[in-house]
Every structure is written in C-alpha cells, then in structure tokens.
Design an enzyme around this catalytic site. Structure first.
Site, mmCIF file in Angstrom:
data_model
loop_
_atom_site.group_PDB
_atom_site.id
_atom_site.type_symbol
_atom_site.label_atom_id
_atom_site.label_comp_id
_atom_site.label_asym_id
_atom_site.label_seq_id
_atom_site.Cartn_x
_atom_site.Cartn_y
_atom_site.Cartn_z
ATOM 1 N N ASP A 6 0.690 -1.446 0.014
ATOM 2 C CA ASP A 6 -0.156 0.317 -0.211
ATOM 3 C C ASP A 6 0.621 1.250 -0.050
ATOM 4 O OD1 ASP A 6 -1.509 2.169 0.405
ATOM 5 O OD2 ASP A 6 -2.445 1.094 2.537
ATOM 6 N N LYS A 68 3.030 11.461 -3.871
ATOM 7 C CA LYS A 68 1.693 11.168 -4.017
ATOM 8 C C LYS A 68 1.684 11.507 -5.325
ATOM 9 C CE LYS A 68 -1.109 7.122 -3.866
ATOM 10 N NZ LYS A 68 -2.259 5.814 -2.881
ATOM 11 N N GLU A 145 -6.909 1.326 -4.178
ATOM 12 C CA GLU A 145 -7.381 0.803 -3.071
ATOM 13 C C GLU A 145 -9.014 0.352 -2.327
ATOM 14 O OE1 GLU A 145 -6.019 4.600 -2.021
ATOM 15 O OE2 GLU A 145 -3.108 3.960 -2.912
ATOM 16 N N ASP A 167 -13.010 5.404 0.772
ATOM 17 C CA ASP A 167 -11.579 5.483 1.223
ATOM 18 C C ASP A 167 -11.082 6.919 1.359
ATOM 19 O OD1 ASP A 167 -8.664 5.465 0.833
ATOM 20 O OD2 ASP A 167 -8.819 4.289 -0.480
#
Ligand code: AMP
Length: 563
Positions: A6, A68, A145, A167
């Site tokens: 992850d 990211k 994800e 999420d």
C-alpha cells in the site's frame, strides 16, 4: 516471493500472503506504518520513513513528502542538490519496504502487487509501475485501493451485500460501489477526486490558526511552516477524543495560540465535505443505486478517523459506518490477499474479483459535414465503469481530400470537448491520399486488469497497423536521460535498516535540542553525546543503556514542562 504494497500519500505498508492468511510486515523499527517521507543528507545518504519525517523538521530543504499527489507529472522535488520526480521518490519508499520484507521473510523479494487510488489516471498508474521497476520490483499487478479494502473487509463474509467503500487517504479520495455475492466480488462503479485528502483537512486548521493569530504564511520560514503543519496535524487528530483543541506554536520567540471547538472546525470544513459528496453521488448514479440500497459503508484511509468525516458519512447514509476493519491497514491486507489469489493459494483461490475502469477513454473527431463540420469533439471508446479487461473498437475516416495520415489522439476524461480531457498520447498512421472519407481506420483500445491502456490503429485499405502502449510521463525524458536518472538513483544508498532505531533517536535529540533552551538543552546534549560515544565504542551493553537513557530524557522533556 510476491508482496503486496500500500503505497500511501502519508504512510505506506507492506504485507504478504503466508500460511493461508494475509500478514503485515513490520519495518526496521518494528512499526507497520512507514511514513511516505524521503530525506537525503549532504553525503547522499537516504532516509526513508520515520527518520526522514524526523529529519524533515530540521532539514525541510533536503526532504520531501506528499509526493504521491505529483505522480505522473513532470514536477521535480529538490532535496538538497538532488532533484527527484515523484516516481523516483516513491521508488525509494518501495526499495525500503522491499528490504524490510526481505529481512522479515528471510528470502529475496522480486515481485509486487501495488495498490493505487482507484481514481488514478493512466499517467499516474504508469508512474507507479515505473516506481516499482526503479526499486527493482516486478509489478505483476496494480490493484485499486478501495477494491483491496473491500477484499479485506469481505473476506469470509457470506451471502449478498452491497458495499460503498469510502476511502479518504492523505491526498486522495476514492469511492467504490461493490457487490459481494461470495465468492464473487464485483465492482460496479468507481469515482473520486485525486486532489482532496486528509492533508486538506489539516490545511483548514493551519489556515484558521494563521487567520486568528494574524501571522502571514508568506513571511514564515519553511521550518516554521513544517513545524506548524505538524502541530496542526496533531491538533486535527485530537478531535478524535476531544471536542476542543488548543493549537500553540512559538514563532520568532513569541507564543501564538488558538482554541478551537470541533463545531467551529466542522463549519470551516464544509466546502471540503461538499467536495466529498460529489464522487459519492456519481458512483451511485453510475451503479444505478440509491443511498438506501447500500447495505454497508466501509471507511478506509487515515482521513476517516476524523469524527467530522464520520459524522458526515452518518448524516449522508443515515447509518453508522462499518468499523470492523482498521482503516489504516485494510488496503495492505487486501493487496496481500490479492497476492494469495494471484498465486492461487488454496485458501482463497475461489474468490473471483472483477473491477472496472475509472475513466472514459476515447479520441478526438470532427462531427458534422462540409460547412457544418466542427472539430475537437470527443468520441468515447471505452465508457467509464466498464468491467475490465476490455477491448473496444471504433472506426474513423479521413476528414479532407488527399489526407496523407490519420492521427489518433488518445484521451481520457468525461468532457464533450476533446481539449478538456487529458491527452495520454498520439498515434499517427499513413493512408493513401484520396477523397475525403474514403480511407478508414479502426482504433482499438484495450484496457487490462491493471487499468493500463494499449491502443492499436489499423488502416483498413492497406492493413497497416500501429500499436502504442502508453508509457506515462517519464517518456518525456529521452532514453539517455531516463538511464542517467536511473543510474543516479541507484547510487543513492538507503540508510541500513539495523541503524534505523539509533538514527531516529539521534535525529529526535537533535531536533529537540534546537527547540529547547538553557537547562533542557544541557540535558539533551549530555544524553546525546553519551549515546554517540557509546555508538563509537561499539559496546552493545553500553549502547543499549545509553539509548534507554536518551529516550527517557527526551520523553520526559516532551511530557513534563517542569523537568
Ligand atoms: P493515509 O494516507 O491513509 O495514511 O491517511 C493519512 C491521513 O489521515 C493524514 O492526512 C492524517 O492526518 C489523517 N489522519 C490520521 N489519523 C487521524 C485522526 N485521528 N483524525 C483525523 N485525521 C487523521
């Protein structure tokens, strides 16, 4: 050995499938969460995780975080004299996780499944794959994800259930609507926003603090800003157990403070909450469901630990979210389960998982004829939320007389006009000159299970074919540039794992020394020096004794203002 990763905006985790179950792997500090932070010192030594996060407080100009969000872009981050792209920084995180896994498992790790935000576009996905390759990992699969989280959550469940996975990570927000009819798990729709996450909720606190204390961001140095962010993040998290927070910071020798209630904070967060609502509505629309059709709302990602987010979800769905899985770990566990599925491990080989593509993919065309022709229109080829893998073909023809080539723009997005969508690449094929509309070309878009796109154009009259695998933004670099960068990256050496606990403690000592004054400084200095001397002598018992003493000193100074 295959591992599941992850790769988060704020924290990253690594896991594997062993002895019939998913297993989280601790890093060299024994922690499961490795902060996604990189720092490089003047000697080219690379720090990753907690030590980098600690070092970033003293040396922000040599450190990078929240990169990211810049995956798949040309943005370069400066870490001292080094300039690195987001995918290169991510590769250092991946390298560190890979080393942790190798040490823990006692065997070499070559392959990885990496999770990506469902709403990551093609360029961002390819940058992630490249980051894996740069870290010496063969990325056998990328998993969305929320799909990974659903897998972790739905494991062992029976019967039929419709889920909405909410999420909220540090920098991205994904919504997925899925149906589990064991052992089949089907994703029906994905939506999201790549530019909203827990960090934006920290920014709100920071902004309120600056407004109320009359401080100006523009005149604060980078170190103070990093310190303020850290305090704001801490205060944001205190809302999980307290209805009020006190944010204090010493700026240029003056103490500034703000008292804030959760109601005031929630009010200031309203525009962000409104932004969260949109992808939820869209995912439900695409899945042809209503709010009340959802059986369970599953919260994933650190951002969902906030009571403001939980209350928002409760209000919207008129029910409490499901709390069974740890929002921090669900994605890594899901990635590890995917490793088990991929290896066809006996315990989970029956599970069938189908996913969808998050965006519409298409090309640019001219519509209408003659004087009514309008160019720049979008022709969707694969509609969003189509089950993957998928392959679709559309035919286009020449738009004017004696045209010698057909150029196909490869676009991603939902806008009616081509220019508003993201250009992923271009493919051009020669055609025999002739009358307008005579020459035709078939455009085939193929989207694989990793949501990576391949495009093929075939000229009907000549049979000529051109193929293109969209490689992502790194192809803006020439091959030589890419190689030089790879070489430079390989020269960067990670700080050895076994030194990590000591280094982290020394960095903490250094930072606290700078923050402290007078007597406290002497205490820190004495304890740090004694520890450094023990390290130089190499006597294990003495190292352990001095390490404990230094830790005790630092803990006491942090906890007890009168010490
Ligand atoms: P992730 O990328 O999933 O690790 O999520 C990280 C984000 O979660 C960061 O923005 C954190 O500030 C946020 N976060 C973690 N714990 C809490 C908490 N207790 N309350 C609010 N936000 C939190």
């Amino acid at each position: 050995m295959l591992i599941g990763i992850d790769l988060g905006t704020t924290n990253s985790l690594v896991a594997c499938f062993r002895n019939g179950k998913a297993e989280l792997i601790p890093n060299s500090l024994g922690q499961l969460l490795t902060p996604s932070v990189v720092s490089i010192d003047s000697e080219g030594r690379v720090y990753v995780g907690s030590s980098a996060k600690e070092r970033a407080l003293l040396h922000p100009e040599e450190s990078a975080s929240v990169f990211k969000r810049s995956m798949g872009t040309d943005r370069e981050f400066s870490l001292g004299k080094h300039k690195l792209r987001a995918e290169e920084l991510s590769s250092l995180i991946l390298r560190s996780l890979k080393e942790d896994a190798q040490k823990y498992l006692g065997e070499s790790v070559t392959d990885a499944i990496i999770s990506v935000p469902a709403y990551f576009n093609d360029l961002q996905r390819k940058a992630t794959k490249r980051a894996g390759e740069l870290a010496g990992l063969n990325v056998v699969r990328m998993i969305n994800e929320p799909t990974a989280a659903a897998l972790a959550h739905g494991m062992g469940e029976e019967g039929n259930c419709t889920y909405l996975i909410f999420d909220l990570g540090g920098g991205t927000f994904d919504v997925s609507v899925l149906e589990l009819d064991a052992p089949i798990m089907e994703v029906h729709a994905i939506a999201g926003d790549n530019f909203i996450g827990g960090e934006d909720f920290t920014d709100i606190l920071l902004r309120l603090f600056l407004e109320r204390t009359g401080l100006y961001k523009e005149v604060l140095d980078p170190r103070t800003m990093i310190e303020l962010r850290k305090i704001a993040e801490h205060c944001k998290c205190t809302f999980s157990y307290s209805p009020e927070t006190l944010m204090c910071c010493n700026v240029n020798g003056k103490l500034h403070a703000m008292n804030l209630s959760i109601e005031e904070y929630e009010k200031a967060c309203e525009p962000l909450l409104e932004r969260l609502r949109k992808p939820i509505e869209r995912s439900l629309r695409d899945a042809k469901l209503r709010l009340r059709d959802i059986d369970k709302v599953v919260l994933v990602g650190g951002g969902t630990k906030s009571p403001v987010i939980r209350r928002f979800v409760e209000r919207l769905f008129q029910r409490a979210p499901d709390q069974r899985t740890d929002p921090d770990k669900a994605i890594a566990i899901g990635a590890a389960l995917q490793c088990g599925i991929k290896n066809r491990e006996e315990q989970i080989r029956e599970i069938v998982l189908t996913d969808v593509c998050p965006f519409t993919l298409g090309t640019e065309v001219i519509v209408g004829e003659g004087m009514y022709a309008v160019d720049g229109h979008y022709l969707p080829i694969i509609e969003r939320n189509t089950v993957i893998p998928v392959s679709r073909t559309e035919t286009v023809c020449t738009s004017h007389d004696n045209q010698s080539r057909i150029t196909v723009k490869i676009l991603q997005g939902e806008s009616r006009m081509a220019q508003n969508n993201l250009l992923l690449g271009e493919l051009s094929v020669p055609v025999p000159p002739g009358e307008q509309g005579k020459e035709k070309a078939d455009i085939t878009f193929t989207y694989d299970i990793n949501s990576l796109l391949e495009v093929e154009v075939t000229v009907r009259s000549t049979g000529l074919k051109r193929k293109m695998l969209i490689r992502g933004n790194s192809c803006n670099l020439t091959e030589q540039e890419a190689e030089e960068r790879m070489e430079a990256l390989h020269h960067l050496k990670l700080n050895p794992g076994e030194e990590e606990p000591n280094r982290l403690l020394l960095l903490r000592g250094e930072r606290m020394y700078e923050e402290a004054t007078m007597e406290k400084r002497h205490k820190i200095d004495r304890a740090v020096t004694a520890f450094e001397q023990a390290l130089n002598k190499g006597d294990r018992t003495e190292i352990s004794r001095q390490r404990d003493l230094l830790k005790q000193t630092l803990d006491r100074i942090e906890q007890d203002p009168d010490y």
